[in-house]
Motif scaffolding. Sequence first.
Motif, PDB file in Angstrom:
ATOM      1  N   GLN A 127       0.811  -1.199   0.000  1.00 10.12           N
ATOM      2  CA  GLN A 127       0.000   0.000   0.000  1.00 10.12           C
ATOM      3  C   GLN A 127       0.849   1.255   0.000  1.00 10.12           C
ATOM      4  O   GLN A 127       0.328   2.359  -0.090  1.00 10.12           O
ATOM      5  CB  GLN A 127      -0.936   0.012   1.218  1.00 10.12           C
ATOM      6  CG  GLN A 127      -1.994  -1.075   1.154  1.00 10.12           C
ATOM      7  CD  GLN A 127      -2.787  -1.153   2.436  1.00 10.12           C
ATOM      8  OE1 GLN A 127      -2.526  -0.439   3.397  1.00 10.12           O
ATOM      9  NE2 GLN A 127      -3.776  -2.032   2.455  1.00 10.12           N
ATOM     10  N   ASP A 128       2.145   1.128   0.107  1.00  9.72           N
ATOM     11  CA  ASP A 128       3.022   2.290   0.210  1.00  9.72           C
ATOM     12  C   ASP A 128       4.031   2.276  -0.915  1.00  9.72           C
ATOM     13  O   ASP A 128       4.595   1.239  -1.227  1.00  9.72           O
ATOM     14  CB  ASP A 128       3.748   2.276   1.558  1.00  9.72           C
ATOM     15  CG  ASP A 128       4.330   3.631   1.883  1.00  9.72           C
ATOM     16  OD1 ASP A 128       5.358   3.993   1.277  1.00  9.72           O
ATOM     17  OD2 ASP A 128       3.777   4.320   2.745  1.00  9.72           O
ATOM     18  N   SER A 129       4.259   3.405  -1.511  1.00  8.54           N
ATOM     19  CA  SER A 129       5.195   3.457  -2.633  1.00  8.54           C
ATOM     20  C   SER A 129       6.627   3.330  -2.199  1.00  8.54           C
ATOM     21  O   SER A 129       7.540   3.384  -3.018  1.00  8.54           O
ATOM     22  CB  SER A 129       5.025   4.764  -3.405  1.00  8.54           C
ATOM     23  OG  SER A 129       5.316   5.867  -2.589  1.00  8.54           O
ATOM     24  N   LEU A 130       6.852   3.187  -0.887  1.00 11.87           N
ATOM     25  CA  LEU A 130       8.191   2.889  -0.416  1.00 11.87           C
ATOM     26  C   LEU A 130       8.684   1.587  -1.039  1.00 11.87           C
ATOM     27  O   LEU A 130       9.886   1.358  -1.170  1.00 11.87           O
ATOM     28  CB  LEU A 130       8.171   2.761   1.111  1.00 11.87           C
ATOM     29  CG  LEU A 130       9.499   2.494   1.829  1.00 11.87           C
ATOM     30  CD1 LEU A 130      10.453   3.665   1.604  1.00 11.87           C
ATOM     31  CD2 LEU A 130       9.267   2.268   3.308  1.00 11.87           C
ATOM     32  N   THR A 131       7.731   0.723  -1.453  1.00 11.08           N
ATOM     33  CA  THR A 131       8.104  -0.569  -2.021  1.00 11.08           C
ATOM     34  C   THR A 131       8.478  -0.480  -3.490  1.00 11.08           C
ATOM     35  O   THR A 131       8.879  -1.471  -4.071  1.00 11.08           O
ATOM     36  CB  THR A 131       6.938  -1.563  -1.870  1.00 11.08           C
ATOM     37  OG1 THR A 131       5.824  -1.057  -2.607  1.00 11.08           O
ATOM     38  CG2 THR A 131       6.566  -1.739  -0.428  1.00 11.08           C
ATOM     39  N   ASN A 132       8.286   0.650  -4.124  1.00 11.48           N
ATOM     40  CA  ASN A 132       8.616   0.789  -5.538  1.00 11.48           C
ATOM     41  C   ASN A 132      10.094   0.525  -5.758  1.00 11.48           C
ATOM     42  O   ASN A 132      10.932   0.874  -4.939  1.00 11.48           O
ATOM     43  CB  ASN A 132       8.265   2.191  -6.046  1.00 11.48           C
ATOM     44  CG  ASN A 132       6.773   2.391  -6.177  1.00 11.48           C
ATOM     45  OD1 ASN A 132       6.008   1.442  -6.091  1.00 11.48           O
ATOM     46  ND2 ASN A 132       6.362   3.626  -6.373  1.00 11.48           N
ATOM     47  N   GLY A 133      10.397  -0.065  -6.902  1.00 16.84           N
ATOM     48  CA  GLY A 133      11.788  -0.371  -7.208  1.00 16.84           C
ATOM     49  C   GLY A 133      12.120  -1.820  -7.004  1.00 16.84           C
ATOM     50  O   GLY A 133      13.232  -2.252  -7.319  1.00 16.84           O
ATOM     51  N   VAL A 134      11.183  -2.614  -6.482  1.00 15.74           N
ATOM     52  CA  VAL A 134      11.381  -4.056  -6.332  1.00 15.74           C
ATOM     53  C   VAL A 134      10.161  -4.776  -6.889  1.00 15.74           C
ATOM     54  O   VAL A 134       9.067  -4.215  -6.983  1.00 15.74           O
ATOM     55  CB  VAL A 134      11.604  -4.460  -4.847  1.00 15.74           C
ATOM     56  CG1 VAL A 134      12.896  -3.876  -4.335  1.00 15.74           C
ATOM     57  CG2 VAL A 134      10.433  -4.031  -3.983  1.00 15.74           C
ATOM     58  N   SER A 139      12.341   4.909  -9.451  1.00 14.58           N
ATOM     59  CA  SER A 139      11.358   4.227 -10.294  1.00 14.58           C
ATOM     60  C   SER A 139       9.980   4.878 -10.294  1.00 14.58           C
ATOM     61  O   SER A 139       9.152   4.575 -11.145  1.00 14.58           O
ATOM     62  CB  SER A 139      11.225   2.759  -9.856  1.00 14.58           C
ATOM     63  OG  SER A 139      10.825   2.689  -8.504  1.00 14.58           O
ATOM     64  N   SER A 140       9.697   5.755  -9.346  1.00 10.49           N
ATOM     65  CA  SER A 140       8.429   6.484  -9.349  1.00 10.49           C
ATOM     66  C   SER A 140       8.721   7.929  -8.952  1.00 10.49           C
ATOM     67  O   SER A 140       9.784   8.242  -8.417  1.00 10.49           O
ATOM     68  CB  SER A 140       7.435   5.875  -8.360  1.00 10.49           C
ATOM     69  OG  SER A 140       7.834   6.123  -7.023  1.00 10.49           O
ATOM     70  N   ARG A 141       7.772   8.811  -9.239  1.00 10.52           N
ATOM     71  CA  ARG A 141       7.981  10.234  -8.938  1.00 10.52           C
ATOM     72  C   ARG A 141       8.221  10.453  -7.444  1.00 10.52           C
ATOM     73  O   ARG A 141       9.137  11.176  -7.049  1.00 10.52           O
ATOM     74  CB  ARG A 141       6.769  11.042  -9.410  1.00 10.52           C
ATOM     75  CG  ARG A 141       6.922  12.553  -9.205  1.00 10.52           C
ATOM     76  CD  ARG A 141       5.723  13.298  -9.803  1.00 10.52           C
ATOM     77  NE  ARG A 141       5.875  14.742  -9.633  1.00 10.52           N
ATOM     78  CZ  ARG A 141       5.502  15.414  -8.551  1.00 10.52           C
ATOM     79  NH1 ARG A 141       4.939  14.752  -7.531  1.00 10.52           N
ATOM     80  NH2 ARG A 141       5.679  16.721  -8.468  1.00 10.52           N
ATOM     81  N   ARG A 142       7.400   9.804  -6.618  1.00 11.74           N
ATOM     82  CA  ARG A 142       7.521   9.997  -5.172  1.00 11.74           C
ATOM     83  C   ARG A 142       8.849   9.448  -4.655  1.00 11.74           C
ATOM     84  O   ARG A 142       9.529  10.081  -3.834  1.00 11.74           O
ATOM     85  CB  ARG A 142       6.351   9.302  -4.471  1.00 11.74           C
ATOM     86  CG  ARG A 142       6.276   9.574  -2.971  1.00 11.74           C
ATOM     87  CD  ARG A 142       4.963   9.063  -2.417  1.00 11.74           C
ATOM     88  NE  ARG A 142       4.838   9.340  -1.003  1.00 11.74           N
ATOM     89  CZ  ARG A 142       4.611   8.416  -0.079  1.00 11.74           C
ATOM     90  NH1 ARG A 142       4.504   7.142  -0.457  1.00 11.74           N
ATOM     91  NH2 ARG A 142       4.492   8.737   1.182  1.00 11.74           N
ATOM     92  N   LEU A 143       9.220   8.267  -5.130  1.00 13.41           N
ATOM     93  CA  LEU A 143      10.469   7.662  -4.691  1.00 13.41           C
ATOM     94  C   LEU A 143      11.661   8.453  -5.214  1.00 13.41           C
ATOM     95  O   LEU A 143      12.662   8.614  -4.515  1.00 13.41           O
ATOM     96  CB  LEU A 143      10.534   6.217  -5.169  1.00 13.41           C
ATOM     97  CG  LEU A 143      11.654   5.347  -4.561  1.00 13.41           C
ATOM     98  CD1 LEU A 143      11.526   5.287  -3.058  1.00 13.41           C
ATOM     99  CD2 LEU A 143      11.622   3.952  -5.151  1.00 13.41           C
ATOM    100  N   PRO A 148       8.913  13.124   1.049  1.00 11.44           N
ATOM    101  CA  PRO A 148       7.538  12.609   0.919  1.00 11.44           C
ATOM    102  C   PRO A 148       7.278  11.297   1.646  1.00 11.44           C
ATOM    103  O   PRO A 148       6.124  10.924   1.842  1.00 11.44           O
ATOM    104  CB  PRO A 148       7.386  12.422  -0.601  1.00 11.44           C
ATOM    105  CG  PRO A 148       8.767  12.187  -1.097  1.00 11.44           C
ATOM    106  CD  PRO A 148       9.672  12.993  -0.203  1.00 11.44           C
ATOM    107  N   ILE A 149       8.323  10.581   2.040  1.00  8.60           N
ATOM    108  CA  ILE A 149       8.144   9.265   2.653  1.00  8.60           C
ATOM    109  C   ILE A 149       8.515   9.302   4.124  1.00  8.60           C
ATOM    110  O   ILE A 149       9.599   9.756   4.489  1.00  8.60           O
ATOM    111  CB  ILE A 149       8.988   8.202   1.926  1.00  8.60           C
ATOM    112  CG1 ILE A 149       8.481   8.013   0.500  1.00  8.60           C
ATOM    113  CG2 ILE A 149       8.960   6.871   2.666  1.00  8.60           C
ATOM    114  CD1 ILE A 149       9.305   7.049  -0.328  1.00  8.60           C
ATOM    115  N   GLU A 150       7.623   8.845   4.964  1.00  7.91           N
ATOM    116  CA  GLU A 150       7.883   8.684   6.404  1.00  7.91           C
ATOM    117  C   GLU A 150       8.005   7.194   6.688  1.00  7.91           C
ATOM    118  O   GLU A 150       7.128   6.414   6.305  1.00  7.91           O
ATOM    119  CB  GLU A 150       6.748   9.292   7.220  1.00  7.91           C
ATOM    120  CG  GLU A 150       6.802   8.987   8.711  1.00  7.91           C
ATOM    121  CD  GLU A 150       8.062   9.542   9.364  1.00  7.91           C
ATOM    122  OE1 GLU A 150       8.931   8.721   9.737  1.00  7.91           O
ATOM    123  OE2 GLU A 150       8.162  10.772   9.491  1.00  7.91           O
ATOM    124  N   THR A 151       9.079   6.785   7.346  1.00  5.44           N
ATOM    125  CA  THR A 151       9.304   5.356   7.590  1.00  5.44           C
ATOM    126  C   THR A 151       8.936   4.917   9.001  1.00  5.44           C
ATOM    127  O   THR A 151       9.000   3.729   9.300  1.00  5.44           O
ATOM    128  CB  THR A 151      10.781   5.000   7.337  1.00  5.44           C
ATOM    129  OG1 THR A 151      11.609   5.706   8.266  1.00  5.44           O
ATOM    130  CG2 THR A 151      11.194   5.370   5.914  1.00  5.44           C
TER     131      THR A 151
END
Length: 542
Positions: free
Chosen positions: A33-40, A333-337, A533-536
């Motif tokens: 559900q989070d674009s933090l996972t983009n790139g895999v 890999s994405s705008r946010r990332l 943009p990303i909070e972990t």
Amino acid sequence: MSHLSVHDMADPSEKDAAATEKKVADDGASFLQDSLTNGVGRDYELKCALINKCLQEEIGFGRYQWQLFLLTGLGWLVDDLWLQGLAVVLPQVEQELNPTRIEYAVLAEFAGLIVGATTWGILADIVGRKLSFNTTLFIGGIFGLAAGGAPNFVTFSSLIACMGVGVGGNLPVDGALYLEHIPPSHQWTLTLLSVWWAFGQLAASLISWVFIANYSCDASIPAGQCPKAQNMGWRYTLYTFGCVTFLTFVLRYLVFDLQESPKYLVAQGRDEEAIEVLKHVARRNGKTITLRVEDLRRISGDSGVPKPPVTLRETLRSSFSEVSFSHIKPLFSSRRLAINTTLIIIIWGLIGIAYPLYNAYLPLYLEARGSSSSSSLYDTYRNYAIISVLCIPGSLIACAVVDITRGVGGWTIGGRKFSLAVFTMLSAVFMFLFTTSKTSAAVLGYSCASSLTQNAMYGILYAYTPEAFAAPHRGTGDALCSALNRIGGFIAPLIKIATTPKTGGVSANAANGPVFVSAALFMVAAILTLLLPIETAGRDAL
């Protein structure tokens, strides 16, 4: 003991496989559900969800993780030991070896750190974390010991640069390896690792206080006229640093049975080896696991034929057969990332200039500002030791703050980003106040406050950065951040050269220039942190 839901997959039918994938997907919903996972890839995300579940519910945080915390922490201690260690020996090196500009030694160190951070960080994604983890401190220890016996300034700077190649790769690799062996509930201990960074500065100040204050030439002796026999303090200091570094390597390589990262292994398609690692870690903790290699294979649709272990030679040959940006492109890999990756790299670069511009010359600043009040060499290094002590509560405060909202939904005030911005801004404020100090007590007070907030800042930064990257590309992401941080450190001496007299010394007024620049850069970094943009906070690391 709780069991992984995928262990119930006895029937390999397509229907059961589909149901299993749905269940795994539900378990890993927080990732998807989070674009933090983009790139895999999706397969990796699902396998990572199972590994995190296994670490959390079956392996836990036990004996293996505590030992890894100790040895990883010693690596962080050594990293700051050398960063601060060069700072504390600069006045005595200058007095004996009489270089044109003492700042050239700092340039040499950061040139080595740049090479080390880039090389070993990227190699961690290519050949694995284990090789980099063990090799970096071996190189650092050997060349660090040799630097203590340098007969002239050119040799000294060259050996310091070689030392940096080893130590520079230690920090990004250690953080990645540690994060990938701990359960999600204990990700806060990655911030706690920064207390070792504080101990490194404290150890550097105490060791130098003992040796330099007692085995150095009188400050009245002109540069170049100080004989080696009367100025052994800085050499004893570097010998001690080198021994600590090499001893840490011995503990890592010969004493501790280090395992490769299971997340790195599954990213490489080596599911069997990943399961064996998890079993080994579980045994060390007195536990057993129910996760099977079949559970991982079913996600990716593997045939089920066991793959032979991959040797280091085979890994190197396949990895370097063609040069590509396969570990860099996924970070954007994405705008946010892409925005998050770009901003965090820039923040590392700004702090990379600001931190050494102040801290690498702090003994010189303290000596200059104390000169008007008849401050002795003993007083200078005593004050430096006091300042270093204040790093420790900074790490503990950061550790308490970063996870204050873990498990409280999307509310992230007090999470990684906000906390990082606050401590970075406070560091800038105390540096500005440092330039206004008129008494030795004020100099010491503002330096102590800045030391506390800077260490808290670094503790959060070192936790946020590896969490923001997925394991298949974490080493490369950390390497890019660390490399720009070291490039900033390379720029710092150039700024000092441009803002201080050619003699290399600094008066109380001349010291204000570099400190002003450092404070301003910290302020810019704090503002950029709020734009991430990303909070972990509260999320499991991929």
